[in-house]
Design a protein around this motif. Structure first.
Motif, PDB file in Angstrom:
ATOM      1  N   GLU A 128       1.030  -1.106  -0.210  1.00  0.00           N
ATOM      2  CA  GLU A 128      -0.140  -0.376  -0.136  1.00  0.00           C
ATOM      3  C   GLU A 128       0.816   1.734   0.105  1.00  0.00           C
ATOM      4  OE1 GLU A 128      -3.633  -2.018   1.854  1.00  0.00           O
ATOM      5  OE2 GLU A 128      -2.784  -0.630   3.355  1.00  0.00           O
ATOM      6  N   ILE A 129       0.535   2.255  -0.430  1.00  0.00           N
ATOM      7  CA  ILE A 129       0.873   3.730   0.117  1.00  0.00           C
ATOM      8  C   ILE A 129       0.946   3.889   0.911  1.00  0.00           C
ATOM      9  CG2 ILE A 129       0.843   6.006  -1.593  1.00  0.00           C
ATOM     10  CD1 ILE A 129      -0.220   5.230  -3.367  1.00  0.00           C
ATOM     11  N   VAL A 130       1.984   5.162   1.563  1.00  0.00           N
ATOM     12  CA  VAL A 130       2.270   5.965   2.815  1.00  0.00           C
ATOM     13  C   VAL A 130       1.473   6.323   3.538  1.00  0.00           C
ATOM     14  CG1 VAL A 130       4.011   6.059   4.435  1.00  0.00           C
ATOM     15  CG2 VAL A 130       5.185   5.011   2.974  1.00  0.00           C
ATOM     16  N   SER A 131       0.635   6.475   4.076  1.00  0.00           N
ATOM     17  CA  SER A 131      -0.101   7.174   4.423  1.00  0.00           C
ATOM     18  C   SER A 131       0.110   8.072   5.892  1.00  0.00           C
ATOM     19  CB  SER A 131      -2.169   7.068   4.250  1.00  0.00           C
ATOM     20  OG  SER A 131      -2.066   5.885   5.725  1.00  0.00           O
ATOM     21  N   LEU A 132      -0.456   9.477   5.828  1.00  0.00           N
ATOM     22  CA  LEU A 132      -0.628   9.513   7.468  1.00  0.00           C
ATOM     23  C   LEU A 132      -0.942   8.755   8.666  1.00  0.00           C
ATOM     24  CD1 LEU A 132      -0.544  12.596   7.912  1.00  0.00           C
ATOM     25  CD2 LEU A 132      -2.568  12.849   8.518  1.00  0.00           C
ATOM     26  N   SER A 133      -2.236   7.575   8.337  1.00  0.00           N
ATOM     27  CA  SER A 133      -2.650   6.533   9.337  1.00  0.00           C
ATOM     28  C   SER A 133      -1.304   5.852   9.402  1.00  0.00           C
ATOM     29  CB  SER A 133      -3.554   5.679   8.440  1.00  0.00           C
ATOM     30  OG  SER A 133      -3.534   5.155   7.665  1.00  0.00           O
ATOM     31  N   TYR A 134      -0.372   5.904   8.287  1.00  0.00           N
ATOM     32  CA  TYR A 134       0.904   4.766   8.390  1.00  0.00           C
ATOM     33  C   TYR A 134       1.988   5.721   8.751  1.00  0.00           C
ATOM     34  CZ  TYR A 134      -0.554   1.060   6.080  1.00  0.00           C
ATOM     35  OH  TYR A 134      -1.303  -0.710   5.064  1.00  0.00           O
ATOM     36  N   LEU A 135       2.153   6.869   8.656  1.00  0.00           N
ATOM     37  CA  LEU A 135       2.866   7.712   9.769  1.00  0.00           C
ATOM     38  C   LEU A 135       2.390   7.715  11.387  1.00  0.00           C
ATOM     39  CD1 LEU A 135       3.377  10.721   7.000  1.00  0.00           C
ATOM     40  CD2 LEU A 135       5.127   9.368   8.370  1.00  0.00           C
ATOM     41  N   GLN A 136       0.987   7.966  11.234  1.00  0.00           N
ATOM     42  CA  GLN A 136       1.095   8.306  13.201  1.00  0.00           C
ATOM     43  C   GLN A 136       1.536   6.388  13.511  1.00  0.00           C
ATOM     44  OE1 GLN A 136      -2.722  10.113  12.159  1.00  0.00           O
ATOM     45  NE2 GLN A 136      -2.361  11.720  12.508  1.00  0.00           N
ATOM     46  N   ASN A 137       2.639   6.168  13.950  1.00  0.00           N
ATOM     47  CA  ASN A 137       2.607   5.009  14.336  1.00  0.00           C
ATOM     48  C   ASN A 137       3.392   5.023  16.008  1.00  0.00           C
ATOM     49  OD1 ASN A 137       5.412   4.867  13.953  1.00  0.00           O
ATOM     50  ND2 ASN A 137       4.949   4.799  11.723  1.00  0.00           N
ATOM     51  N   GLU A 138       3.265   4.369  15.975  1.00  0.00           N
ATOM     52  CA  GLU A 138       4.052   4.242  17.855  1.00  0.00           C
ATOM     53  C   GLU A 138       4.973   4.508  17.767  1.00  0.00           C
ATOM     54  OE1 GLU A 138       2.291   3.486  20.820  1.00  0.00           O
ATOM     55  OE2 GLU A 138       0.561   3.726  19.090  1.00  0.00           O
ATOM     56  N   THR A 139       6.016   4.604  16.728  1.00  0.00           N
ATOM     57  CA  THR A 139       7.976   4.889  16.454  1.00  0.00           C
ATOM     58  C   THR A 139       7.752   6.196  16.575  1.00  0.00           C
ATOM     59  OG1 THR A 139       8.081   2.539  15.675  1.00  0.00           O
ATOM     60  CG2 THR A 139       9.644   4.638  15.744  1.00  0.00           C
ATOM     61  N   THR A 140       6.945   6.383  15.336  1.00  0.00           N
ATOM     62  CA  THR A 140       6.625   8.111  15.515  1.00  0.00           C
ATOM     63  C   THR A 140       6.207   8.872  16.762  1.00  0.00           C
ATOM     64  OG1 THR A 140       6.381   8.205  13.088  1.00  0.00           O
ATOM     65  CG2 THR A 140       5.259   9.794  14.133  1.00  0.00           C
ATOM     66  N   LYS A 141       5.262   8.529  17.462  1.00  0.00           N
ATOM     67  CA  LYS A 141       4.994   9.482  18.494  1.00  0.00           C
ATOM     68  C   LYS A 141       6.118   9.332  19.655  1.00  0.00           C
ATOM     69  CE  LYS A 141       0.210   7.603  17.834  1.00  0.00           C
ATOM     70  NZ  LYS A 141      -0.648   6.970  18.500  1.00  0.00           N
ATOM     71  N   ARG A 142       6.493   7.804  19.663  1.00  0.00           N
ATOM     72  CA  ARG A 142       7.768   7.988  20.622  1.00  0.00           C
ATOM     73  C   ARG A 142       8.892   9.090  20.223  1.00  0.00           C
ATOM     74  NH1 ARG A 142       9.650   2.139  20.608  1.00  0.00           N
ATOM     75  NH2 ARG A 142      11.006   3.356  22.087  1.00  0.00           N
ATOM     76  N   GLU A 143       8.789   9.106  18.957  1.00  0.00           N
ATOM     77  CA  GLU A 143       9.970  10.639  18.313  1.00  0.00           C
ATOM     78  C   GLU A 143       9.449  11.311  18.375  1.00  0.00           C
ATOM     79  OE1 GLU A 143      13.319   9.689  14.991  1.00  0.00           O
ATOM     80  OE2 GLU A 143      11.338   8.563  14.618  1.00  0.00           O
ATOM     81  N   ILE A 144       8.459  12.482  18.024  1.00  0.00           N
ATOM     82  CA  ILE A 144       8.571  13.326  18.477  1.00  0.00           C
ATOM     83  C   ILE A 144       8.099  13.706  19.770  1.00  0.00           C
ATOM     84  CG2 ILE A 144       5.942  14.631  17.700  1.00  0.00           C
ATOM     85  CD1 ILE A 144       5.443  13.330  15.282  1.00  0.00           C
ATOM     86  N   ALA A 145       8.291  12.849  20.406  1.00  0.00           N
ATOM     87  CA  ALA A 145       7.769  13.299  21.882  1.00  0.00           C
ATOM     88  C   ALA A 145       8.721  13.618  21.973  1.00  0.00           C
ATOM     89  CB  ALA A 145       7.257  12.071  22.742  1.00  0.00           C
ATOM     90  N   SER A 146      10.436  12.786  21.680  1.00  0.00           N
ATOM     91  CA  SER A 146      11.650  12.935  21.802  1.00  0.00           C
ATOM     92  C   SER A 146      11.987  14.334  21.570  1.00  0.00           C
ATOM     93  CB  SER A 146      12.317  11.940  21.768  1.00  0.00           C
ATOM     94  OG  SER A 146      13.906  11.795  21.573  1.00  0.00           O
ATOM     95  N   ILE A 147      11.479  14.941  20.281  1.00  0.00           N
ATOM     96  CA  ILE A 147      11.604  16.232  19.239  1.00  0.00           C
ATOM     97  C   ILE A 147      11.536  17.565  20.256  1.00  0.00           C
ATOM     98  CG2 ILE A 147      11.301  17.458  17.724  1.00  0.00           C
ATOM     99  CD1 ILE A 147      11.360  15.026  16.267  1.00  0.00           C
ATOM    100  N   TYR A 148      10.272  16.768  21.147  1.00  0.00           N
ATOM    101  CA  TYR A 148       9.756  18.535  21.987  1.00  0.00           C
ATOM    102  C   TYR A 148      10.447  18.916  23.176  1.00  0.00           C
ATOM    103  CZ  TYR A 148       5.886  19.348  19.139  1.00  0.00           C
ATOM    104  OH  TYR A 148       4.826  19.908  17.859  1.00  0.00           O
ATOM    105  N   ARG A 149      10.714  17.414  23.648  1.00  0.00           N
ATOM    106  CA  ARG A 149      11.261  17.325  25.060  1.00  0.00           C
ATOM    107  C   ARG A 149      12.730  17.978  25.035  1.00  0.00           C
ATOM    108  NH1 ARG A 149       9.154  12.124  25.820  1.00  0.00           N
ATOM    109  NH2 ARG A 149      11.345  10.808  25.675  1.00  0.00           N
ATOM    110  N   CYS A 150      13.342  17.991  23.421  1.00  0.00           N
ATOM    111  CA  CYS A 150      14.934  18.449  23.624  1.00  0.00           C
ATOM    112  C   CYS A 150      15.237  19.416  22.950  1.00  0.00           C
ATOM    113  CB  CYS A 150      15.139  17.681  22.746  1.00  0.00           C
ATOM    114  SG  CYS A 150      15.548  16.034  23.218  1.00  0.00           S
ATOM    115  N   ASP A 151      15.664  20.179  23.171  1.00  0.00           N
ATOM    116  CA  ASP A 151      15.745  21.979  22.924  1.00  0.00           C
ATOM    117  C   ASP A 151      16.530  22.177  20.899  1.00  0.00           C
ATOM    118  OD1 ASP A 151      15.575  22.359  25.323  1.00  0.00           O
ATOM    119  OD2 ASP A 151      17.724  22.038  26.102  1.00  0.00           O
TER     120      ASP A 151
END
Length: 410
Positions: A128-151
């Motif tokens: 299948e083609i990568v959609s926003l639903s695929y992007l919103q996976n658990e890894t993405t959530k953890r990674e973006i949380a880390s981005i926000y916690r950093c300066d």
């Protein structure tokens, strides 16, 4: 007073095994040029391929997971900047750094957007083609949380910055584009490289622990290489990479011209003697070290669009981009046989390295960015309210899980 940088590595650097190993050494060099004394720590085990950091004046300190001994160590060191090697390191140690050294700048080296790589892997398996639903996976959530916690989060790909800012609405002030930082290729070095006539065979290279690399080799074996061998029955494909497992070595088929060569002690030596490099990746993210290795050694490439992503911008490609196996094979044979086409694409590769990834183009800007953060860190953090939310005790599951594991282990 000397400034101090603490690098917390997900693994110990192995520049001969992966692009990530080379990348972290590039960043260390940039901080050293800014006058930082560098300490590198990791909870991972070393290997025979681990780089000797003492040769570049970097102190090393093994650390432990889920252990308050790190708190004592980091407080005593009192670094001005802490660089986390991938978001997994920040999850483990970021809260400890924030508690013990609240004034230290916390920088995340993403290496690549892991959530994007995961989305592409899952979509590929489902055809299948990568959609926003695929992007919103658990890894993405953890990674973006880390981005926000950093300066600040260092991004190697302009494409990934666009995804994070447009799809996930991350403020650009939290992201900083810093691609591969390379020395220019000099004309004297180019003249010493083997000529078209002196080279033979095809090559691909990549750490086999990295799932996209293994899949790429399978894709070559099943769908592309048989098509090439029909037209070039004497050609060989030499496949190099660290940490080959039994499932990799069983692909070794000399009668088919398909050779699993294993770890390359000197990637430049094997790359410069090959005529064409393959990068047949079907999922992944970031920038591809194998393409840099090829361009540095004057070896044109045939690659997929995933492999080429964020590498060339508006510059001419050092080969061809093809996702269809038949087209991939056709272009591979064409560039393998056509000396003028080969030379033209070799020249393109040198231009890409010298103009797009010349480290001299990025060093001053990166220095200014770190100095800017140092001078106005509180204001920067006040403007990152979502980051403050993620640092709130109610959101720190990693912290309390770590504390529970440590108490359990006593």
């Amino acid at each position: 007073m000397n400034k101090k940088l603490l690098v917390i590595g997900f693994v110990w650097p192995e520049p001969k095994s992966s692009a990530a190993g080379s990348r972290i050494l590039q960043l260390i060099t940039q901080f050293q040029k800014q006058g930082y004394i560098v300490t590198f720590s990791s909870a991972a085990k070393t290997s025979d391929n681990t780089f000797d950091l003492s040769t570049i004046n970097v102190e090393t300190k093994p650390i432990h997971l889920n252990d308050s001994s790190f708190d004592e160590f980091v407080k005593a060191l009192s670094p001005n900047v802490v660089l986390f090697d991938r978001f997994m390191s920040e999850e483990q140690y970021g809260w400890r750094v924030a508690e013990q050294c609240p004034d230290a700048i916390r920088v995340l080296d993403t290496e690549d957007f892991h959530g994007l790589r995961k989305a592409r892997e899952v979509a590929l398996k489902k055809n299948e083609i990568v959609s926003l639903s695929y992007l919103q996976n658990e890894t993405t959530k953890r990674e973006i949380a880390s981005i926000y916690r950093c300066d600040l989060s260092i991004m190697i790909s302009e494409v990934e910055i666009e995804i994070l800012t447009k799809q996930f609405k991350i403020d650009k002030s939290l992201l900083y584009y810093l691609p591969f930082l390379l020395d220019p290729i000099l004309e004297v070095d180019i003249k010493q490289l083997p000529t078209f006539e002196e080279r033979k065979h095809f090559i691909t290279i990549g750490n086999f622990l990295h799932a996209p690399n293994y899949d790429a080799v399978l894709h070559l074996k099943r769908s592309i290489w048989p098509l090439i061998r029909r037209q070039l029955p004497k050609a060989e494909l030499h496949i190099y990479g660290a940490y080959e497992s039994q499932k990799v070595t069983q692909l070794h088929k000399p009668k088919e011209g398909f050779f699993i060569k294993g770890f390359a002690e000197d990637v430049n030596e094997v790359m410069k003697n090959a005529k064409v490099c393959f990068a047949s990746l079907r999922f992944g993210a970031g920038l591809k070290g194998k393409l840099v290795d090829a361009m540095q050694n004057g070896t044109p490439c045939v690659m997929t669009s995933i492999a080429a992503e964020a590498m060339f911008a508006d510059f001419e490609i050092n080969g061809f981009i093809e996702d269809n196996p038949e087209d991939f094979a056709e272009k591979a044979v064409e560039i393998y046989n056509n000396v003028e086409l080969w030379k033209e694409n070799q020249k393109n590769g040198f231009q890409v390295l010298n103009q797009r990834f010349n480290k001299a183009n990025f060093e001053e800007g990166f220095t200014f960015k770190i100095e800017e953060l140092s001078s106005d860190l509180n204001s920067h953090r006040e403007n990152n309210f979502i980051g403050q939310l993620f640092m709130h005790q109610s959101m720190q599951s990693s912290k309390y899980m770590s504390k529970w594991i440590e108490a359990k282990n006593k």
